[in-house]
Design a protein around this motif. Structure first.
Motif, short mmCIF file in Angstrom:
data_model
loop_
_atom_site.label_atom_id
_atom_site.label_comp_id
_atom_site.label_asym_id
_atom_site.label_seq_id
_atom_site.Cartn_x
_atom_site.Cartn_y
_atom_site.Cartn_z
N LEU A 18 -6.18 117.32 49.92
CA LEU A 18 -7.52 117.45 50.48
C LEU A 18 -7.69 116.40 51.58
O LEU A 18 -7.39 115.23 51.36
CB LEU A 18 -8.57 117.21 49.39
CG LEU A 18 -8.50 118.19 48.21
CD1 LEU A 18 -9.46 117.78 47.12
CD2 LEU A 18 -8.79 119.61 48.67
N PRO A 19 -8.13 116.82 52.76
CA PRO A 19 -8.22 115.86 53.87
C PRO A 19 -9.22 114.75 53.58
O PRO A 19 -10.24 114.97 52.91
CB PRO A 19 -8.67 116.72 55.05
CG PRO A 19 -9.22 117.96 54.44
CD PRO A 19 -8.57 118.16 53.13
N GLN A 20 -8.90 113.57 54.10
CA GLN A 20 -9.79 112.42 53.91
C GLN A 20 -10.91 112.44 54.94
O GLN A 20 -10.79 113.08 55.99
CB GLN A 20 -8.98 111.14 54.08
CG GLN A 20 -7.90 110.95 53.05
CD GLN A 20 -8.47 110.69 51.68
OE1 GLN A 20 -9.02 109.64 51.44
NE2 GLN A 20 -8.37 111.66 50.79
N ASP A 21 -11.97 111.72 54.62
CA ASP A 21 -13.07 111.56 55.56
C ASP A 21 -12.56 110.80 56.78
O ASP A 21 -12.15 109.64 56.68
CB ASP A 21 -14.19 110.77 54.86
CG ASP A 21 -15.40 110.57 55.76
OD1 ASP A 21 -15.33 110.98 56.93
OD2 ASP A 21 -16.40 110.02 55.28
N ALA A 22 -12.59 111.48 57.94
CA ALA A 22 -12.02 110.87 59.16
C ALA A 22 -12.83 109.67 59.62
O ALA A 22 -12.36 108.87 60.43
CB ALA A 22 -11.94 111.91 60.26
#
Lengths: 290, 155
Positions: free
Chosen positions: A145-149
Motif C-alpha cells: 500500500l503506497p505511503q503518504d507522499a
C-alpha cells in the motif's frame, strides 16, 4: 512548509509567529555555525527554518496540541520539547528497524535488502537537531500500500517500517520454501526485480481462501484456478465485497492477531480488486492467482 | 522565502547599534563615520546580502570588520566609509564563494593580510584575488583541506 503552517493564523497572528520563528532561527543558526559565521546562505537558512517548522509540527501532531500553542507558549521551550519528541521517534524507528531486519523474509530480493541497508544509513546520519525534515533515503522496495507522499523525515521512515513489519508478520505465516516457490513463479527474475512480496503472497492467500486451495502452502490446482475465473461474473462492487470477505477469512484462518495487520490485509484486498477486475475482464487472472 | 526577507529588517537595528561602538574604537586612528555614512553602509550591506544570496541574523560582522581593518596603514578618513562599504561587499562575496568553509574571523584575517601586503591597499586587487589566495594563510589549513588543495609553497 512555513506557508502551510501560516494558513491556520490571522494576519496579526502570522506576523507575531513569523517574528518568533525568525528569533528561533537566529538561535539555531548560531548553533549550526557554532558562532563562526554571522551570515548564512539563504538556502541553508531556509533549510534550517523548514527544520524548525517541521519539528514543531511533529510535536504538535504527536501530542495533539492545537496549532495556536505556537503563539501561547514560549517558542524556544516548545522547540526543545519538539526535539525530545523527534528523538523519541528516532528511537522508535531504530527499534522498529531492528525488528524489521529480524523479521524480513529470507527471500533474496535485492531491492528489499538494499532498502534495509539504506534505512540503516539514514538512521545513522539523521540529524534531528538541524534538519529533521530530511528523508534522504532510497526506499526502492515498494510496499503493498503506497505511503503518504506528504510524510517527511523520521515520520516517513517510521511509517515505512511500520508497514514493512506488518507485511513481514503476514509473510512469516508461510515457510521460506513456500514463499520461494510462489515468488519465483510470480516473477521471472524475482531476486532482481522491484516488486512487493506481500502483495503477491496476500493475493495468492485470498485466492486459496476463495477457491478452497491450500492456504499453508499457497497452492492452487488447475480446478481451483478455474473456479477463480468465475469471479469474472461479478461486477466491481460485488468483487470488492467478495475480496473483503476473503481477506477476513484469510485473517481468521492465519490467526492474524493484530487489528492493524487485519486492516492492512483488508486494504490490500481492496487495492487488489481493481487489478483483478481488469484481469478477469480480459479473460484470465493467472498472473494474480498462480 | 518571504520570512527570510524580513531578516535584514530585523537585524538592521543591531547593525545600527554597532556603529556607535565602532566610532569609539576608530577615533584614535582618526577614522569616524557620520550619520550619512551609516545609512549608506546599511544600504550597502542589504544590497550585498541580496547580491550574494545570504541572510544575517544579528549584528556583529560590521564591528569585526572595523576591528580587523582600523589600524591598516591604507585607511584614511576621506575614503574610510567607501572602503568599508567595498570591504563589506567583498566579505559577503568571498563568504559565499567559499561556501562557508572559512569562519568570519579567518576570512577577515586573510582579507586584511592581503589588503595590507600584496594589494598594498588596492581594493581592486583584493576583489580580483582567487579563493586559493584567501586560504593560503598558515592558520587556514581547514579551508585549504576542505578545498582539496596541496600545501602552499609560497609560505
Amino acid at each position: 512548509m512555513v506557508n502551510a503552517l501560516m494558513q491556520s493564523f490571522t494576519e496579526a497572528e502570522r506576523c507575531c509567529l513569523q517574528e518568533r520563528l525568525l528569533s528561533l532561527l537566529a538561535a539555531r543558526a548560531r548553533y549550526a555555525t557554532q558562532g563562526d559565521s554571522a551570515s548564512l546562505s539563504i538556502e541553508y537558512a531556509q533549510a534550517l527554518l523548514d527544520g524548525i517548522v517541521y519539528a514543531l509540527q511533529v510535536h504538535l501532531r504527536c501530542h495533539a496540541l492545537p496549532v495556536h500553542t505556537l503563539l501561547s507558549q514560549p517558542l524556544p521551550a516548545l522547540y526543545d520539547d519538539a526535539l525530545c519528541t523527534l528523538q523519541a521517534l528516532l528511537e522508535r524507528a531504530r527499534a522498529l528497524y531492528l525488528h524489521a531486519c529480524a523479521t524480513a523474509p529470507v527471500f533474496a530480493n535485492r531491492a528489499l535488502h538494499d532498502t534495509l541497508r539504506g534505512i540503516e544509513g539514514f538512521l545513522g546520519r539523521y540529524d534531528y537537531r538541524l534538519f529533521p525534515q530530511d528523508s534522504h533515503c532510497t526506499l526502492d522496495y515498494p510496499l503493498c500500500l503506497p505511503q503518504d507522499a506528504a510524510l517527511q523525515g523520521v515520520e516517513r521512515i517510521l511509517a515505512y517500517l511500520q508497514a514493512f513489519c506488518m507485511e513481514n508478520a503476514f509473510l512469516q505465516h508461510f515457510s521460506a520454501e513456500t514463499l520461494n516457490k510462489l515468488l519465483n513463479a510470480a516473477c521471472p527474475d524475482a531476486q532482481n526485480m522491484i516488486f512487493n512480496l506481500y502483495e503477491c503472497a496476500a493475493a495468492q492467500a485470498m485466492g486459496c481462501v476463495i477457491a478452497q486451495g491450500d492456504l499453508r502452502t499457497l497452492t492452487l490446482d488447475s480446478a481451483q484456478r478455474t473456479r477463480l475465473q468465475r469471479l469474472a461474473i461479478l461486477d466491481l462492487p460485488a468483487l470488492r465485497a467478495r475480496m473483503q470477505a476473503a481477506s477476513q477469512q484469510c485473517a481468521a484462518q492465519l490467526h492474524l492477531a493484530s487489528p492493524d495487520e487485519q486492516l492492512y490485509l483488508q486494504r490490500a484486498a481492496d487495492a487488489l480488486c481493481f487489478r483483478l477486475h481488469a484481469a478477469l475482464r480480459h479473460g484470465t487472472a493467472q498472473h494474480i492467482f498462480l | 522565502m518571504t520570512e527570510l526577507s524580513l531578516l535584514s529588517a530585523l537585524s538592521a537595528p543591531a547593525f545600527e547599534a554597532e556603529f556607535a561602538a565602532c566610532n569609539r574604537i576608530t577615533e584614535p586612528f582618526g577614522l569616524t563615520l557620520s550619520k550619512a555614512d551609516r545609512a549608506a553602509l546599511l544600504n550597502r550591506r542589504e544590497q550585498a546580502l541580496r547580491d550574494t544570496g545570504r541572510v544575517e541574523f544579528s549584528g556583529g560582522i560590521f564591528q569585526k570588520l572595523v576591528y580587523a581593518f582600523c589600524d591598516s596603514p591604507y585607511l584614511a578618513q576621506q575614503h574610510y566609509a567607501d572602503t568599508l562599504g567595498v570591504l563589506l561587499s567583498l566579505f559577503y562575496a568571498f563568504k559565499s564563494d567559499l561556501e562557508d568553509e572559512m569562519t568570519d574571523n579567518d576570512l577577515l584575517e586573510a582579507m586584511r593580510d592581503i589588503f595590507d601586503h600584496r594589494a598594498q591597499g588596492s581594493l581592486a586587487y583584493l576583489a580580483d584575488i582567487t579563493l586559493s589566495d584567501l586560504c593560503r594563510l598558515p592558520s587556514h589549513d581547514d579551508c585549504r583541506n576542505a578545498r582539496g588543495e596541496e600545501e602552499d609553497t609560497l609560505w
